[in-house]
Scaffold this motif. Structure first.
Motif, PDB file in Angstrom:
ATOM      1  N   GLN A   1       0.868  -1.180   0.000  1.00  0.00           N
ATOM      2  CA  GLN A   1       0.000   0.000   0.000  1.00  0.00           C
ATOM      3  C   GLN A   1       0.902   1.226   0.000  1.00  0.00           C
ATOM      4  OE1 GLN A   1      -3.132   0.231   3.000  1.00  0.00           O
ATOM      5  NE2 GLN A   1      -2.844   2.454   3.122  1.00  0.00           N
ATOM      6  N   ILE A   2       1.005   1.865  -1.162  1.00  0.00           N
ATOM      7  CA  ILE A   2       1.947   2.962  -1.327  1.00  0.00           C
ATOM      8  C   ILE A   2       1.160   4.253  -1.512  1.00  0.00           C
ATOM      9  CG2 ILE A   2       3.889   3.842  -2.679  1.00  0.00           C
ATOM     10  CD1 ILE A   2       4.424   0.924  -3.490  1.00  0.00           C
TER      11      ILE A   2
ATOM     12  N   LEU B   1      -1.249  10.809  -6.950  1.00  0.00           N
ATOM     13  CA  LEU B   1      -1.974   9.575  -7.250  1.00  0.00           C
ATOM     14  C   LEU B   1      -2.582   9.073  -5.941  1.00  0.00           C
ATOM     15  CD1 LEU B   1       0.392   9.794  -9.463  1.00  0.00           C
ATOM     16  CD2 LEU B   1      -0.043   7.358  -9.819  1.00  0.00           C
ATOM     17  N   TRP B   2      -3.522   8.136  -6.024  1.00  0.00           N
ATOM     18  CA  TRP B   2      -4.156   7.634  -4.804  1.00  0.00           C
ATOM     19  C   TRP B   2      -3.244   6.603  -4.132  1.00  0.00           C
ATOM     20  CZ3 TRP B   2      -7.504   2.988  -3.878  1.00  0.00           C
ATOM     21  CH2 TRP B   2      -8.011   3.011  -2.572  1.00  0.00           C
ATOM     22  N   ARG B   3      -3.236   5.392  -4.633  1.00  0.00           N
ATOM     23  CA  ARG B   3      -2.319   4.352  -4.187  1.00  0.00           C
ATOM     24  C   ARG B   3      -1.700   3.743  -5.425  1.00  0.00           C
ATOM     25  NH1 ARG B   3      -6.027   1.313   0.460  1.00  0.00           N
ATOM     26  NH2 ARG B   3      -5.800   2.957   2.047  1.00  0.00           N
TER      27      ARG B   3
ATOM     28  N   PRO C   1      -0.489   1.665  -8.327  1.00  0.00           N
ATOM     29  CA  PRO C   1      -0.439   2.599  -9.457  1.00  0.00           C
ATOM     30  C   PRO C   1      -1.772   3.298  -9.737  1.00  0.00           C
ATOM     31  CG  PRO C   1      -0.810   0.400 -10.278  1.00  0.00           C
ATOM     32  CD  PRO C   1      -0.738   0.279  -8.775  1.00  0.00           C
ATOM     33  N   ARG C   2      -2.739   3.233  -8.831  1.00  0.00           N
ATOM     34  CA  ARG C   2      -4.073   3.777  -9.089  1.00  0.00           C
ATOM     35  C   ARG C   2      -4.050   5.301  -9.044  1.00  0.00           C
ATOM     36  NH1 ARG C   2      -8.814   0.853  -5.876  1.00  0.00           N
ATOM     37  NH2 ARG C   2      -9.924   2.477  -7.029  1.00  0.00           N
ATOM     38  N   ILE C   3      -4.703   5.902 -10.014  1.00  0.00           N
ATOM     39  CA  ILE C   3      -4.708   7.367 -10.141  1.00  0.00           C
ATOM     40  C   ILE C   3      -5.799   7.987  -9.284  1.00  0.00           C
ATOM     41  CG2 ILE C   3      -5.089   9.262 -11.750  1.00  0.00           C
ATOM     42  CD1 ILE C   3      -3.922   7.463 -13.943  1.00  0.00           C
ATOM     43  N   TRP C   4      -7.009   7.478  -9.376  1.00  0.00           N
ATOM     44  CA  TRP C   4      -8.155   8.083  -8.684  1.00  0.00           C
ATOM     45  C   TRP C   4      -8.506   7.301  -7.430  1.00  0.00           C
ATOM     46  CZ3 TRP C   4      -9.529  12.716 -10.474  1.00  0.00           C
ATOM     47  CH2 TRP C   4      -9.248  13.026 -11.805  1.00  0.00           C
ATOM     48  N   PRO C   5      -9.036   7.976  -6.421  1.00  0.00           N
ATOM     49  CA  PRO C   5      -9.317   9.416  -6.326  1.00  0.00           C
ATOM     50  C   PRO C   5      -8.102  10.212  -5.874  1.00  0.00           C
ATOM     51  CG  PRO C   5     -10.049   8.354  -4.323  1.00  0.00           C
ATOM     52  CD  PRO C   5      -9.548   7.252  -5.232  1.00  0.00           C
ATOM     53  N   VAL C   6      -8.160  11.528  -6.041  1.00  0.00           N
ATOM     54  CA  VAL C   6      -7.186  12.407  -5.403  1.00  0.00           C
ATOM     55  C   VAL C   6      -7.628  12.534  -3.949  1.00  0.00           C
ATOM     56  CG1 VAL C   6      -6.060  14.642  -5.407  1.00  0.00           C
ATOM     57  CG2 VAL C   6      -6.876  13.650  -7.565  1.00  0.00           C
TER      58      VAL C   6
END
Length: 387
Positions: free
Chosen positions: A251-252, A299-301, A303-308
């Motif tokens: 979880q980054i 980015l969210w986590r 490599p996921r972009i959404w949500p801010v």
């Protein structure tokens, strides 16, 4: 810096009007509806649903706005710095009221000062009852107390910090291997959580700086050694380690900023010099290049972009403003993150939104998660650039 000043003034008007109390993304189990009586999974699912729900149905569930001890710690931290910058007594008055409340609401059943959240929290792994102390909640309160002590020399704040360090030493389990020690998140079970370990070490660092007791410094170094060992080659830290499987939870997110900030503070408090600079430089590079766009949006986590996520935004401001000496670009980048956040996530009523999704925004004004964190972030940005 005028945009940050103006934003902070608007936010101050809002949080003061709310008396620094509010809802929280994780407060679902404070509902009058008996979620907790419906088995293991219903409380977990209800909490996760509420976190994602753009409509605030808490009043319908009987959930009330409450004091969150961690929010008080964040506000004390910020108000102490505002007092040091302005000399305005109103900020000290807020601190004194909050410290009085915290001193009267330490966790029951514990000899030393420690604090937990004001709601039950359920996960597939464990259930943490309301006000069960954690090293994370306690650490952010200690951060605030230390800033207040720097501003005033108040002995009560010093005593609470030293007491909290004894909570870390005597009440929290510690795991040890050849790399160092890991301080557990709570005393419910032994957790290997990299950022929580450093927050525990940070408490010890504050105690060492106030007392000179070598045991605090020795354990803080061992905890720091443990966490830096688990840094990956690209500069990131994963979230935690499962001792049974040996696998890490990937979880980054804002916890990268936590690790960097805590490590830097421990090094400063304990006077460890430049020994850990390579870890910090590599971690900061990863944090900036991989977790943020150049315009300051996170980015969210990965490599996921959404949500801010507002907490990603606020921690970015805090980390890069504090560690700006590692690169001239970080000072400007902290300002860039703040400007994007103010423009895209601050409401016309002064508070900050929780999450910005691709097609909609969750505007619920969570007091701890959104307002207290952004209040501290904007204050840190101004405080660390005041010269």
């Amino acid at each position: 810096m005028s945009a940050s000043y103006s934003s902070l003034e608007q936010l101050y008007s809002y949080v003061q009007s709310e008396h620094f109390i509010g809802y929280d993304p994780y407060d679902t189990l404070n509902a009058k509806f008996p979620f907790k009586k419906l088995g293991k999974w219903i409380p977990i699912l209800a909490t996760q649903f509420q976190k994602r729900n753009p409509v605030n149905i808490r009043p319908l569930l009987g959930i009330q706005k409450e004091i969150n001890p961690k929010a008080y710690g964040l506000f004390i931290n910020a108000f102490s710095k505002q007092y040091m910058m302005t000399g305005d007594q109103k900020y000290l008055n807020h601190c004194r009221e909050m410290i009085c409340w915290l001193s009267q609401h330490t966790a029951k059943g514990y000899t030393h000062a420690c604090w937990g959240y004001n709601f039950d929290w359920a996960s597939p792994i464990k259930v943490v009852p309301a006000f069960t102390p954690s090293v994370v909640c306690t650490a952010f309160i200690v951060k605030g107390l230390f800033s207040y002590y720097k501003a005033t020399g108040d002995l009560q704040a010093k005593e609470l910090i030293i007491s909290a360090s004894q909570y870390v030493l005597e009440d929290l389990p510690r795991y040890q291997n050849e790399h160092g020690i890991c301080i557990s998140y709570t005393d419910i079970q032994m957790d290997i959580c990299y950022n929580a370990n450093l927050l525990g070490a940070e408490i010890l660092g504050y105690a060492y700086s106030l007392t000179g007791v070598e045991e605090y410094r020795t354990l803080a170094r061992q905890a720091l050694d443990f966490t830096v060992h688990y840094q990956h080659e690209d500069g990131r830290w994963n979230y935690s380690l499962n001792l049974e499987t040996g696998k890490e939870r990937e979880q980054i997110d804002f916890h990268q900023g936590y690790v960097l900030e805590s490590a830097w503070l421990i090094i400063s408090l304990c006077k460890f010099g430049d020994t850990y600079n390579d870890y910090l430089k590599k971690g900061l590079s990863f944090y900036k290049e991989m977790q943020f766009y150049p315009d300051g949006r996170s980015l969210w986590r990965l490599p996921r972009i959404w949500p801010v996520e507002i907490h990603n935004q606020s921690q970015g401001i805090i980390t890069f403003s504090k560690l700006q000496n590692f690169s001239a670009s970080y000072r400007l980048f902290a300002k860039t993150i703040a400007e994007w956040t103010i423009k895209n996530m601050q409401d016309k009523n002064g508070y900050f939104h929780y999450q910005k999704h691709k097609w909609y925004t969750i505007k619920i004004p969570y007091m701890r998660w959104s307002q207290a964190w952004m209040y501290l972030a904007l204050t840190d940005l101004i405080y660390n650039n005041k010269s």
